[in-house]
Design an enzyme around this catalytic site. Structure first.
Site, PDB file in Angstrom:
ATOM      1  N   SER A 134       0.841  -1.196   0.000  1.00 10.96           N
ATOM      2  CA  SER A 134       0.000   0.000   0.000  1.00 10.96           C
ATOM      3  C   SER A 134       0.876   1.246   0.000  1.00 10.96           C
ATOM      4  CB  SER A 134      -0.903   0.015   1.230  1.00 10.96           C
ATOM      5  OG  SER A 134      -1.461   1.312   1.363  1.00 10.96           O
ATOM      6  N   HIS A 189      -0.892  -1.206  -4.443  1.00  9.67           N
ATOM      7  CA  HIS A 189      -2.204  -0.863  -3.885  1.00  9.67           C
ATOM      8  C   HIS A 189      -2.275   0.650  -3.688  1.00  9.67           C
ATOM      9  CE1 HIS A 189      -5.843  -1.938  -1.545  1.00  9.67           C
ATOM     10  NE2 HIS A 189      -5.505  -0.959  -0.719  1.00  9.67           N
ATOM     11  N   ASP A 197      -4.611   3.717  -2.384  1.00 10.00           N
ATOM     12  CA  ASP A 197      -5.768   4.028  -1.544  1.00 10.00           C
ATOM     13  C   ASP A 197      -6.319   5.405  -1.880  1.00 10.00           C
ATOM     14  OD1 ASP A 197      -6.081   1.743   0.318  1.00 10.00           O
ATOM     15  OD2 ASP A 197      -3.989   2.207   0.780  1.00 10.00           O
ATOM     16  N   MET A 234      -9.129   8.126  -1.155  1.00 18.37           N
ATOM     17  CA  MET A 234     -10.085   8.506  -0.093  1.00 18.37           C
ATOM     18  C   MET A 234     -10.593   9.923  -0.361  1.00 18.37           C
ATOM     19  SD  MET A 234      -8.105   7.121   3.282  1.00 18.37           S
ATOM     20  CE  MET A 234      -7.114   5.617   3.260  1.00 18.37           C
ATOM     21  N   HIS A 249      -8.008   0.993  -4.753  1.00 21.32           N
ATOM     22  CA  HIS A 249      -9.022   0.803  -3.709  1.00 21.32           C
ATOM     23  C   HIS A 249      -9.760   2.118  -3.515  1.00 21.32           C
ATOM     24  CE1 HIS A 249      -9.627  -0.279   0.885  1.00 21.32           C
ATOM     25  NE2 HIS A 249     -10.776  -0.210   0.228  1.00 21.32           N
ATOM     26  N   MET A 295     -12.137   4.336  -1.789  1.00 21.28           N
ATOM     27  CA  MET A 295     -12.906   4.570  -0.553  1.00 21.28           C
ATOM     28  C   MET A 295     -13.605   5.917  -0.723  1.00 21.28           C
ATOM     29  SD  MET A 295     -10.059   3.120   2.074  1.00 21.28           S
ATOM     30  CE  MET A 295      -8.789   3.255   0.820  1.00 21.28           C
ATOM     31  N   MET A 343     -11.813  -5.856   4.551  1.00 19.17           N
ATOM     32  CA  MET A 343     -11.078  -4.913   5.405  1.00 19.17           C
ATOM     33  C   MET A 343     -10.883  -5.526   6.794  1.00 19.17           C
ATOM     34  SD  MET A 343     -10.365  -2.344   3.522  1.00 19.17           S
ATOM     35  CE  MET A 343      -9.549  -1.430   4.832  1.00 19.17           C
ATOM     36  N   ASP A 366      -6.809  -6.320   3.892  1.00 11.64           N
ATOM     37  CA  ASP A 366      -6.207  -4.980   3.964  1.00 11.64           C
ATOM     38  C   ASP A 366      -6.418  -4.400   5.359  1.00 11.64           C
ATOM     39  OD1 ASP A 366      -5.290  -2.416   3.429  1.00 11.64           O
ATOM     40  OD2 ASP A 366      -6.896  -1.905   2.027  1.00 11.64           O
TER      41      ASP A 366
HETATM   42  C1  DX5 Z   1      -6.721   1.719   5.021  1.00  5.14           C
HETATM   43  C2  DX5 Z   1      -6.184   1.368   3.661  1.00  5.14           C
HETATM   44  C3  DX5 Z   1      -5.033   0.447   3.714  1.00  5.14           C
HETATM   45  C4  DX5 Z   1      -3.837   0.949   4.480  1.00  5.14           C
HETATM   46  C5  DX5 Z   1      -3.145  -0.237   5.065  1.00  5.14           C
HETATM   47  O1  DX5 Z   1      -7.952   2.320   4.909  1.00  5.14           O
HETATM   48  O2  DX5 Z   1      -7.177   0.759   2.871  1.00  5.14           O
HETATM   49  O3  DX5 Z   1      -4.646   0.003   2.425  1.00  5.14           O
HETATM   50  O4  DX5 Z   1      -2.913   1.663   3.710  1.00  5.14           O
HETATM   51  O5  DX5 Z   1      -2.082   0.180   5.858  1.00  5.14           O
HETATM   52  P1  DX5 Z   1      -1.446  -0.779   6.938  1.00  5.14           P
HETATM   53  O6  DX5 Z   1      -0.867  -1.959   6.218  1.00  5.14           O
HETATM   54  O7  DX5 Z   1      -0.394   0.075   7.575  1.00  5.14           O
HETATM   55  O8  DX5 Z   1      -2.538  -1.171   7.898  1.00  5.14           O
HETATM   56 ZN    ZN Z   2      -6.523  -0.154   0.945  1.00  8.19          ZN
END
Ligand code: DX5
Ligand code: ZN
Length: 216
Positions: free
Chosen positions: A11, A36, A38, A40, A69, A71, A141, A174
């Site tokens: 990630s 990956h 993220d 948001m 991903h 969100m 998740m 994740d």
């Molecule tokens: C959280 C993200 C993850 C996050 C994971 O909402 O979807 O992908 O980056 O980070 P770690 O591995 O540090 O929990």
């Molecule tokens: Zn993620």
């Protein structure tokens, strides 16, 4: 002997964005399967990260498939932008789609991308059961989405096991994944591991990727 079943998707949220190209080079050279990303929006989750513009920049300096991903609320509005930016797997949240989930998955397929669906910790497998044939990867998740560096929720393991009984495609996990928690997830049926902190915040990043790939 390396277990070829396990795929690792570092990630980038935990990477140093000031030197992102080098960070990507290191995890790719170590054998990661995906990257990956993220996304948001400050609405679906209480944090804001990157949009299609940065996904495009990442695409330009990477050679493994981008595992994006989303969100975000109303993800169907942005699928074309993320597809054009170079996403290979587009994962939407079931909670953000509601009754439009099936239609949203068809849209992702029409864009020629792989269809992912993610479930927050409180969302049961039964919410997506009838749509599994349309889903190429389910992302379970193991933290509340929004931030890296949170603690893994072992209580999600029965949910992974329940899904694995009825689904033979990719199951990604994740949140809080380390070699220890990743082992638990894999034993319950997961085969794609996302890890931010456990990869980019380690002194030996290539070894961190290899350690996750070798889990069984
Ligand atoms: C959280 C993200 C993850 C996050 C994971 O909402 O979807 O992908 O980056 O980070 P770690 O591995 O540090 O929990
Ligand atoms: Zn993620």
């Amino acid at each position: 002997m390396m277990n070829q079943k396990i795929k690792v998707s570092p990630s980038l949220l935990s990477a140093d964005f000031g030197r992102l190209a080098q960070e990507i080079r290191v995890v790719e050279d170590a054998g990661c399967d995906y990257l990956h990303v993220d996304v948001m929006d400050g609405h679906f989750v209480p944090n804001i990260t990157v949009g299609p513009f940065i996904v495009k920049a990442i695409k330009g300096v990477s050679r493994v498939p981008l595992d994006v991903h989303l969100m975000i609320d109303a993800p169907w509005k942005y699928l074309e932008d993320f597809a054009k930016a170079g996403s290979d797997i587009i994962t939407v949240h079931a909670e953000a789609c509601g009754a439009r989930l099936a239609e949203t998955l068809d849209q992702i397929q029409a864009l020629g991308k792989r269809r992912g669906v993610s479930l927050k910790p409180g969302t049961p497998i039964s919410d997506i059961k009838t749509l599994l044939a349309k889903i190429d990867m389910v992302l379970i998740m193991t933290v509340e989405p929004g931030f890296g560096g949170q603690s893994f929720m072992p209580e999600m393991m029965p949910k992974i096991a329940e899904l694995r009984k009825i689904y033979d495609k990719d199951i990604e996990v994740d949140g809080g994944i380390t070699p220890q928690t990743g082992t638990l997830a894999v034993r319950n049926g997961a085969n794609v591991l996302v890890a931010g902190t456990a990869v980019f915040r380690q002194t030996d990043v290539p070894k961190a990727v290899r350690d996750l790939k070798e889990l069984s």
